[in-house]
Motif scaffolding. Structure first.
Motif, mmCIF file in Angstrom:
data_model
loop_
_atom_site.group_PDB
_atom_site.id
_atom_site.type_symbol
_atom_site.label_atom_id
_atom_site.label_comp_id
_atom_site.label_asym_id
_atom_site.label_seq_id
_atom_site.Cartn_x
_atom_site.Cartn_y
_atom_site.Cartn_z
ATOM 1 N N GLY A 6 26.587 54.557 11.826
ATOM 2 C CA GLY A 6 26.404 54.093 13.187
ATOM 3 C C GLY A 6 27.577 53.251 13.616
ATOM 4 O O GLY A 6 28.648 53.292 12.999
ATOM 5 N N ASP A 7 27.375 52.461 14.674
ATOM 6 C CA ASP A 7 28.472 51.658 15.238
ATOM 7 C C ASP A 7 28.136 50.181 15.382
ATOM 8 O O ASP A 7 28.956 49.416 15.863
ATOM 9 C CB ASP A 7 28.844 52.196 16.629
ATOM 10 N N GLU A 8 26.940 49.787 14.968
ATOM 11 C CA GLU A 8 26.511 48.421 15.264
ATOM 12 C C GLU A 8 26.559 47.530 14.025
ATOM 13 O O GLU A 8 26.559 47.998 12.883
ATOM 14 C CB GLU A 8 25.086 48.417 15.821
ATOM 15 N N THR A 9 26.616 46.234 14.278
ATOM 16 C CA THR A 9 26.464 45.211 13.249
ATOM 17 C C THR A 9 25.340 44.287 13.693
ATOM 18 O O THR A 9 25.308 43.850 14.849
ATOM 19 C CB THR A 9 27.763 44.403 13.068
ATOM 20 N N ARG A 10 24.420 44.014 12.788
ATOM 21 C CA ARG A 10 23.323 43.104 13.141
ATOM 22 C C ARG A 10 23.185 42.041 12.060
ATOM 23 O O ARG A 10 23.542 42.255 10.898
ATOM 24 C CB ARG A 10 22.007 43.857 13.307
ATOM 25 N N LEU A 11 22.660 40.916 12.465
ATOM 26 C CA LEU A 11 22.416 39.820 11.540
ATOM 27 C C LEU A 11 20.993 39.942 11.009
ATOM 28 O O LEU A 11 20.027 39.934 11.781
ATOM 29 C CB LEU A 11 22.608 38.479 12.235
ATOM 30 N N LYS A 12 20.868 40.057 9.693
ATOM 31 C CA LYS A 12 19.557 40.132 9.044
ATOM 32 C C LYS A 12 19.163 38.722 8.628
ATOM 33 O O LYS A 12 19.872 38.073 7.848
ATOM 34 C CB LYS A 12 19.644 41.049 7.821
ATOM 35 N N THR A 13 18.044 38.257 9.138
ATOM 36 C CA THR A 13 17.625 36.871 8.887
ATOM 37 C C THR A 13 16.385 36.761 8.015
ATOM 38 O O THR A 13 15.982 35.659 7.656
ATOM 39 C CB THR A 13 17.350 36.141 10.215
ATOM 40 N N GLU A 14 15.776 37.907 7.699
ATOM 41 C CA GLU A 14 14.570 37.885 6.881
ATOM 42 C C GLU A 14 14.436 39.220 6.166
ATOM 43 O O GLU A 14 14.803 40.263 6.702
ATOM 44 C CB GLU A 14 13.345 37.652 7.767
ATOM 45 N N GLY A 15 13.922 39.193 4.947
ATOM 46 C CA GLY A 15 13.727 40.465 4.260
ATOM 47 C C GLY A 15 13.052 40.324 2.922
ATOM 48 O O GLY A 15 12.920 39.220 2.377
ATOM 49 N N TYR A 16 12.596 41.484 2.404
ATOM 50 C CA TYR A 16 12.067 41.597 1.049
ATOM 51 C C TYR A 16 11.008 40.533 0.743
ATOM 52 O O TYR A 16 11.188 39.643 -0.068
ATOM 53 C CB TYR A 16 13.217 41.536 0.033
ATOM 54 N N GLY A 17 9.896 40.668 1.446
ATOM 55 C CA GLY A 17 8.796 39.737 1.250
ATOM 56 C C GLY A 17 8.785 38.590 2.225
ATOM 57 O O GLY A 17 8.017 37.630 2.053
ATOM 58 N N GLY A 18 9.620 38.656 3.262
ATOM 59 C CA GLY A 18 9.633 37.615 4.278
ATOM 60 C C GLY A 18 10.515 36.431 3.972
ATOM 61 O O GLY A 18 10.447 35.406 4.668
ATOM 62 N N GLU B 135 31.094 64.769 1.852
ATOM 63 C CA GLU B 135 30.310 63.836 2.660
ATOM 64 C C GLU B 135 28.911 64.417 2.840
ATOM 65 O O GLU B 135 28.768 65.585 3.202
ATOM 66 C CB GLU B 135 30.934 63.625 4.039
ATOM 67 N N LEU B 136 27.901 63.605 2.584
ATOM 68 C CA LEU B 136 26.516 64.008 2.794
ATOM 69 C C LEU B 136 25.892 63.052 3.807
ATOM 70 O O LEU B 136 26.109 61.839 3.741
ATOM 71 C CB LEU B 136 25.726 63.967 1.490
ATOM 72 N N HIS B 137 25.093 63.604 4.732
ATOM 73 C CA HIS B 137 24.538 62.786 5.807
ATOM 74 C C HIS B 137 23.025 62.912 5.850
ATOM 75 O O HIS B 137 22.465 63.964 5.564
ATOM 76 C CB HIS B 137 25.120 63.224 7.156
ATOM 77 N N ARG B 138 22.389 61.799 6.220
ATOM 78 C CA ARG B 138 20.943 61.779 6.427
ATOM 79 C C ARG B 138 20.659 61.180 7.789
ATOM 80 O O ARG B 138 21.288 60.200 8.176
ATOM 81 C CB ARG B 138 20.243 60.942 5.358
ATOM 82 N N VAL B 139 19.705 61.766 8.493
ATOM 83 C CA VAL B 139 19.313 61.250 9.803
ATOM 84 C C VAL B 139 17.864 60.810 9.700
ATOM 85 O O VAL B 139 16.948 61.623 9.700
ATOM 86 C CB VAL B 139 19.488 62.312 10.900
ATOM 87 N N GLU B 140 17.676 59.499 9.580
ATOM 88 C CA GLU B 140 16.335 58.945 9.391
ATOM 89 C C GLU B 140 16.184 57.681 10.234
ATOM 90 O O GLU B 140 15.898 56.608 9.727
ATOM 91 C CB GLU B 140 16.080 58.632 7.914
ATOM 92 N N GLY B 141 16.436 57.790 11.541
ATOM 93 C CA GLY B 141 16.290 56.635 12.416
ATOM 94 C C GLY B 141 17.252 55.533 12.028
ATOM 95 O O GLY B 141 18.441 55.758 11.837
ATOM 96 N N ARG B 142 16.726 54.322 11.888
ATOM 97 C CA ARG B 142 17.587 53.181 11.552
ATOM 98 C C ARG B 142 18.093 53.257 10.127
ATOM 99 O O ARG B 142 18.998 52.512 9.747
ATOM 100 C CB ARG B 142 16.828 51.865 11.773
ATOM 101 N N SER B 143 17.502 54.143 9.327
ATOM 102 C CA SER B 143 17.976 54.302 7.956
ATOM 103 C C SER B 143 19.021 55.410 7.817
ATOM 104 O O SER B 143 19.353 55.804 6.713
ATOM 105 C CB SER B 143 16.793 54.606 7.028
#
Length: 215
Positions: free
Chosen positions: A153-165, A194-202
């Protein structure tokens, strides 16, 4: 963002989530046939070239390192997070795991036959990627195999929570496969597949490349 800032934030974040990350993803590979097939392809490429040591860089709790060993590779793991390395050593005794950074990779020149960087490049800023790829190139033997997995993709996001909250502070960078491939080629690699997967945000890609034998 200074290099030490994002490295420190990434290290602290994964130290915080290390145990819950391992618990949540412990059995994920068993239900991921695409991942298994790609890792098997990587193992076959390394073994076909004569085998040798393989480094799983950004290994987390070591589940992929263990799988590579099961596929017949002499695999060890490196991760920025001491917490992750503690979990990896506990869960996979007998495998070598070390704390280290891909931006300052402590591997001798031409010392490994393969490098796996599975979704570990995603927190590295664009400006630091050439340094990382230069270290990968230096550490790999001529014609050694590199396998990269990353979000596309083209975006960068800040992850502030994960893996059990748990709280985290890491930037997640999505990149076009063509851009990553061009960076690899500039660093002295030849892209094999190159192998590609299309799974929404993943949505993601896997790139297999070799260190050019003449560089």
């Amino acid at each position: 963002m200074r290099t030490d800032d994002w490295l420190a934030d990434t290290r602290t974040s994964y130290d915080t989530v290390a145990t819950s990350y391992a618990d949540l993803l412990r059995d994920a590979l068993a239900t991921a046939p695409d991942d298994q097939a790609e890792l098997a392809r990587f193992a076959d490429m390394v073994l076909a070239a004569g085998g040798g040591p393989v480094a799983d860089i950004g290994c987390g709790p070591g589940r992929f390192t263990r799988h590579l060993r099961d596929l017949g590779l002499d695999a060890s793991g490196i991760d920025l997070s001491p917490g992750m390395i503690e979990v990896a050593r506990r869960e996979h005794p007998g495998i070598r795991f070390e704390v280290g950074s891909m931006t300052d990779l402590d591997l001798p020149d031409s010392s490994v036959a393969g490098i796996l960087a599975w979704f570990s490049l995603i927190h590295v800023p664009d400006a630091e990627v050439p340094t990382v790829f230069a270290h990968f190139h230096r550490a790999l033997r001529p014609d050694g195999v590199l396998m990269l997995g990353f979000f596309t993709g083209d975006e960068t996001r800040l992850k502030t929570e994960g893996y059990g909250g748990h709280p985290m502070k890491v930037h997640v960078h999505r990149r076009r496969a063509a851009v990553v491939a061009s960076w690899l080629e500039a660093a002295g690699f030849t892209v094999v597949t190159e192998l590609h997967r299309v799974e929404g945000r993943s949505a993601g890609a896997t790139i297999f490349a070799r260190r050019n034998p003449t560089t």
